[in-house]
Enzyme design. Sequence first.
Site, short mmCIF file in Angstrom:
data_model
loop_
_atom_site.label_atom_id
_atom_site.label_comp_id
_atom_site.label_asym_id
_atom_site.label_seq_id
_atom_site.Cartn_x
_atom_site.Cartn_y
_atom_site.Cartn_z
N GLU A 166 -5.70 3.85 0.58
CA GLU A 166 -5.84 4.92 1.44
C GLU A 166 -6.78 5.70 2.09
O GLU A 166 -8.26 5.70 1.63
CB GLU A 166 -4.86 6.40 0.99
CG GLU A 166 -3.30 5.25 1.18
CD GLU A 166 -2.49 6.43 0.79
OE1 GLU A 166 -1.37 6.25 0.39
OE2 GLU A 166 -3.27 7.69 0.80
N ASN A 167 -7.26 5.80 3.54
CA ASN A 167 -7.81 6.98 3.58
C ASN A 167 -7.45 7.56 5.22
O ASN A 167 -6.61 7.64 5.49
CB ASN A 167 -9.12 5.56 4.64
CG ASN A 167 -10.03 6.00 5.39
OD1 ASN A 167 -9.79 6.91 6.70
ND2 ASN A 167 -11.58 5.66 5.01
N ALA A 168 -8.56 8.34 5.03
CA ALA A 168 -7.96 10.06 6.45
C ALA A 168 -7.74 8.86 7.46
O ALA A 168 -6.54 9.97 8.51
CB ALA A 168 -8.78 10.67 6.39
N TYR A 184 -6.08 6.77 8.87
CA TYR A 184 -4.41 5.38 8.32
C TYR A 184 -4.84 4.33 8.52
O TYR A 184 -4.66 3.81 8.09
CB TYR A 184 -3.40 5.75 9.16
CG TYR A 184 -3.11 7.71 7.98
CD1 TYR A 184 -2.20 7.46 6.21
CD2 TYR A 184 -2.62 8.58 8.60
CE1 TYR A 184 -1.80 8.86 5.61
CE2 TYR A 184 -2.92 9.85 8.06
CZ TYR A 184 -1.83 9.50 6.58
OH TYR A 184 -1.45 11.08 5.99
N CYS A 229 -3.06 -1.91 1.92
CA CYS A 229 -2.03 -2.49 1.00
C CYS A 229 -2.92 -3.25 -0.21
O CYS A 229 -3.01 -4.37 -0.56
CB CYS A 229 -0.52 -2.73 1.57
SG CYS A 229 0.46 -2.22 2.67
N GLU A 270 -1.41 -6.02 -1.92
CA GLU A 270 -0.89 -6.88 -1.94
C GLU A 270 -2.30 -7.61 -1.08
O GLU A 270 -2.79 -8.26 -1.75
CB GLU A 270 -0.41 -7.69 -0.82
CG GLU A 270 1.47 -7.48 -1.18
CD GLU A 270 1.92 -5.71 -1.27
OE1 GLU A 270 2.69 -5.32 -1.07
OE2 GLU A 270 1.27 -4.80 -0.51
N CYS A 287 1.59 -7.27 5.05
CA CYS A 287 1.13 -8.29 3.91
C CYS A 287 2.15 -9.25 3.67
O CYS A 287 2.05 -10.27 3.15
CB CYS A 287 1.79 -7.14 2.43
SG CYS A 287 1.23 -5.96 2.53
#
Length: 164
Positions: free
Chosen positions: A65-67, A69, A74, A76, A116
């Site tokens: 994740e990253n601030a 978004y 993901c 996969e 995904c």
Amino acid sequence: MAGALNITIHIDVLDSAEELTREEKQAMQLAEEAANDAYAPYSNFFVGAALLLDNGTFFKGSNQENAAYPSGLCAERTALFAMSSHYPKQKIKLIAVAARRQNETRYLPVTPCGACRQVMSEYEFKQQMAIPVLLHGPDGKYYRSRSIQDLLPLQFTKDSLLEF
């Protein structure tokens, strides 16, 4: 008169891990381990994926994740993209996915997101061979699809693109 398109989706429901093959058990264990490596400070939703390649190699990925978004990725897709850069000619025999909430040990019955599924579809199309997907189901069960097509029946592929 309008026609109909009948689509059959086949998902095996396995009652326990005892019904998994040795390779499926190993892939699911690696997916669970990968979930522990996820970087998920915002959602607290830890996802891991494991790929079994046709040369016997397993490859793992976890959600990142990253601030900002949209900048995250993901599990996969991290597994698929990293695998493809390291083993570009290998075919994928199986994808296992495991997810849990932070501070919980129980794995949840979840399925891959739409993005995904589309990426997984691309790899199946590329290798011209079905890729089974193994997921945790409810109450200790497991779900096994025989192909990405079972998760994304009307796929968008290169054949969908218009030629100019």
